[in-house]
Design a protein around this motif. Structure first.
Motif, PDB file in Angstrom:
ATOM      1  N   TYR A 157       8.272  18.904  -6.851  1.00  0.00           N
ATOM      2  CA  TYR A 157       9.166  18.766  -5.699  1.00  0.00           C
ATOM      3  C   TYR A 157       8.552  17.935  -4.571  1.00  0.00           C
ATOM      4  N   ARG A 158       7.262  17.845  -4.525  1.00  0.00           N
ATOM      5  CA  ARG A 158       6.617  17.029  -3.495  1.00  0.00           C
ATOM      6  C   ARG A 158       6.652  15.534  -3.855  1.00  0.00           C
ATOM      7  N   TYR A 159       6.541  15.210  -5.156  1.00  0.00           N
ATOM      8  CA  TYR A 159       6.352  13.809  -5.543  1.00  0.00           C
ATOM      9  C   TYR A 159       7.403  13.220  -6.480  1.00  0.00           C
ATOM     10  N   ILE A 160       8.123  14.008  -7.222  1.00  0.00           N
ATOM     11  CA  ILE A 160       8.984  13.479  -8.280  1.00  0.00           C
ATOM     12  C   ILE A 160      10.468  13.497  -7.928  1.00  0.00           C
TER      13      ILE A 160
ATOM     14  N   PHE B 247       0.857  -1.178   0.000  1.00  0.00           N
ATOM     15  CA  PHE B 247       0.000   0.000   0.000  1.00  0.00           C
ATOM     16  C   PHE B 247       0.897   1.233   0.000  1.00  0.00           C
ATOM     17  N   SER B 248       0.665   2.139  -0.923  1.00  0.00           N
ATOM     18  CA  SER B 248       1.490   3.332  -1.025  1.00  0.00           C
ATOM     19  C   SER B 248       0.627   4.581  -0.899  1.00  0.00           C
TER      20      SER B 248
ATOM     21  N   GLU C 225       7.932  10.888  -2.397  1.00  0.00           N
ATOM     22  CA  GLU C 225       8.442  10.431  -3.699  1.00  0.00           C
ATOM     23  C   GLU C 225       7.657   9.225  -4.201  1.00  0.00           C
ATOM     24  N   ILE C 226       7.160   9.347  -5.434  1.00  0.00           N
ATOM     25  CA  ILE C 226       6.441   8.222  -6.034  1.00  0.00           C
ATOM     26  C   ILE C 226       7.388   7.413  -6.910  1.00  0.00           C
ATOM     27  N   ASN C 227       7.025   6.183  -7.136  1.00  0.00           N
ATOM     28  CA  ASN C 227       7.837   5.272  -7.915  1.00  0.00           C
ATOM     29  C   ASN C 227       7.472   5.402  -9.394  1.00  0.00           C
ATOM     30  N   ILE C 228       8.317   6.077 -10.147  1.00  0.00           N
ATOM     31  CA  ILE C 228       8.146   6.178 -11.594  1.00  0.00           C
ATOM     32  C   ILE C 228       9.448   5.729 -12.239  1.00  0.00           C
ATOM     33  N   SER C 229       9.410   5.477 -13.523  1.00  0.00           N
ATOM     34  CA  SER C 229      10.610   4.988 -14.207  1.00  0.00           C
ATOM     35  C   SER C 229      11.719   6.039 -14.153  1.00  0.00           C
TER      36      SER C 229
ATOM     37  N   GLU D 106       1.704   7.522  -0.931  1.00  0.00           N
ATOM     38  CA  GLU D 106       2.224   8.520  -1.860  1.00  0.00           C
ATOM     39  C   GLU D 106       1.463   8.495  -3.182  1.00  0.00           C
ATOM     40  N   ILE D 107       1.126   7.308  -3.642  1.00  0.00           N
ATOM     41  CA  ILE D 107       0.429   7.179  -4.923  1.00  0.00           C
ATOM     42  C   ILE D 107      -0.959   7.808  -4.855  1.00  0.00           C
ATOM     43  N   ILE D 108      -1.707   7.512  -3.811  1.00  0.00           N
ATOM     44  CA  ILE D 108      -3.060   8.076  -3.721  1.00  0.00           C
ATOM     45  C   ILE D 108      -3.007   9.583  -3.505  1.00  0.00           C
ATOM     46  N   LEU D 109      -2.066  10.062  -2.686  1.00  0.00           N
ATOM     47  CA  LEU D 109      -1.937  11.511  -2.482  1.00  0.00           C
ATOM     48  C   LEU D 109      -1.573  12.223  -3.784  1.00  0.00           C
ATOM     49  N   SER D 110      -0.629  11.644  -4.523  1.00  0.00           N
ATOM     50  CA  SER D 110      -0.234  12.270  -5.795  1.00  0.00           C
ATOM     51  C   SER D 110      -1.385  12.248  -6.788  1.00  0.00           C
ATOM     52  N   LEU D 111      -2.129  11.149  -6.846  1.00  0.00           N
ATOM     53  CA  LEU D 111      -3.276  11.076  -7.753  1.00  0.00           C
ATOM     54  C   LEU D 111      -4.305  12.151  -7.410  1.00  0.00           C
TER      55      LEU D 111
END
Length: 135
Positions: free
Chosen positions: A97-100, A3-4, A107-111, A6-11
Motif C-alpha cells: 500500500y505504500r509503494y504499489i 531522480f526518484s 507509488e513506484i513505476n512498475i509495469s 520513491e525508488i530508493i525508499l522502496s529499495l
C-alpha cells in the motif's frame, strides 16, 4: 536524468523486509554460500530502519490492523512460526500500500501487468492473509 526518491525508499524497505524475513525463518541456511549474498543489497548502518519492517506489529495505529492483530495474539502460542508468517504478510501488505497501489504516496513505476498481478493477490488484506502460494 530523473531522480526518484520513491525508488530508493522502496529499495531500502524491500531489502530490509527481505533481510528480516531471511533472518527470522533461517532461509539463508538452506542456500549454498555462493547464493547467500547474491541479489541482497547491503546498505550502510546509518540508513534508517523501516517502521513497517522493524516496529512491533501491535504499534501499527491504523484501525485496519487492530482486529487482525488481536486475532494473531489469540492464536495458539505454540505456533510462533504461523504467527510470524502472518505478521510478515501484514508487513508486506503495508509495503504494498505504500509503494504499489495506484495513487499511493510513494507509488513506484512498475509495469501495468505486474501492478495488476500484485493488486489481484494483495488488495484485500483478509484474502491476502489467507492466500497460500501452495494452492
Amino acid at each position: 536524468q530523473e531522480f526518484s526518491i520513491e525508488i530508493i525508499l522502496s529499495l531500502i524497505e524491500f531489502t530490509q523486509f527481505k533481510h528480516r524475513m531471511f533472518e527470522r525463518f533461517d532461509i539463508l541456511k538452506t542456500f549454498s554460500h555462493a547464493l547467500r549474498d547474491e541479489g541482497i543489497v547491503k546498505f550502510p548502518d546509518e540508513v534508517p530502519k523501516s517502521d513497517i519492517v522493524w516496529n512491533k506489529i501491535d504499534t501499527f495505529d491504523d484501525e485496519t490492523y487492530q482486529e487482525l492483530i488481536s486475532e494473531i495474539k489469540q492464536r495458539d502460542r505454540n505456533d510462533e512460526n504461523e504467527r510470524m508468517y502472518i505478521e510478515f504478510k501484514i508487513r508486506a501488505w503495508r509495503l504494498f500500500y505504500r509503494y504499489i497501489v495506484d495513487g499511493s504516496q510513494f507509488e513506484i513505476n512498475i509495469s501495468h501487468p505486474m501492478r495488476m498481478k500484485l493488486c489481484n493477490k494483495m488488495e484485500n488484506l483478509d484474502e491476502w492473509i489467507s492466500f497460500s502460494s501452495d494452492a
